[in-house]
Design a protein around this motif. Sequence first.
Motif, short mmCIF file in Angstrom:
data_model
loop_
_atom_site.label_atom_id
_atom_site.label_comp_id
_atom_site.label_asym_id
_atom_site.label_seq_id
_atom_site.Cartn_x
_atom_site.Cartn_y
_atom_site.Cartn_z
N TYR A 43 34.31 -1.74 0.02
CA TYR A 43 35.55 -1.19 0.56
C TYR A 43 35.57 0.32 0.32
CZ TYR A 43 37.40 -5.97 0.81
OH TYR A 43 37.60 -7.29 1.11
N TYR B 122 37.99 3.51 -0.10
CA TYR B 122 39.38 3.82 -0.46
C TYR B 122 39.67 5.28 -0.15
CZ TYR B 122 43.42 4.59 -3.56
OH TYR B 122 44.65 4.92 -4.08
N SER C 18 42.55 0.86 1.75
CA SER C 18 41.10 0.58 1.70
C SER C 18 40.68 -0.12 2.98
CB SER C 18 40.75 -0.30 0.49
OG SER C 18 41.06 0.35 -0.70
N GLU C 19 39.48 0.19 3.41
CA GLU C 19 38.88 -0.41 4.61
C GLU C 19 37.60 -1.11 4.23
OE1 GLU C 19 36.72 1.04 8.78
OE2 GLU C 19 37.49 2.50 7.33
N LYS C 20 37.50 -2.39 4.60
CA LYS C 20 36.26 -3.11 4.34
C LYS C 20 35.18 -2.62 5.29
CE LYS C 20 34.46 -7.77 3.51
NZ LYS C 20 33.28 -7.74 4.37
#
Length: 202
Positions: A188, A190, A195-197
């Motif tokens: 992920y 941040y 947060s983006e996977k």
Amino acid sequence: LSFSNRMSAQVIQAGHWTGYWEGNGIPYEYPRAPLIMKDTFLYFNSNGNGTVRLNTNSRQHEYFHEIGNQSLPKYINLHLTTIDPDGRLWTLETDSMLYSIDIHGNRQLEGPYPDYFVRCIQSDPQGRIWVGLYNEQNPENLLARFENGQWIYINPGVNDLDVLSITFDQQGLLWFYGSENVTRTGWYKYNGTTSEKVDYNL
């Protein structure tokens, strides 16, 4: 780090493997992972005589506790140790406290252990200390940052993950590896708020 036999190790730097063995940097003891490295210094725990600091330029090693102050333990918990940009080690020890250790082996008590179970620790490019947490009590607080003698707990926009690793990219953004199930486990990114996977296929 690769241990190819009882008394040798290999370190990859800039795409090339460098070997160390008994008589060429490694003491006559079985080296144990993990390994941490900053500039020319390589740290690892030996199987018997304590934490070793190896100068990768001179190939000379020393037992860290023999050069430090009296409070420095024989073994440093390298599983929960990171090195800041100034070369100081930051370690969470078995007495549930956070210590810093300078390049001369002088140990300083910095603060308490976090309130939750720590999985990993990492210094950011500014020298701030971060930890990844396994947090059943407050599952939204997966990260913590050490500031002014205390831990600041952070909700990275996802919850119920076991944060096993933290790293920082060239832009200084924090990435963490969270584990839970097949669909949610992964890296992920941040951005300070959410947060983006990250897709494995990128």
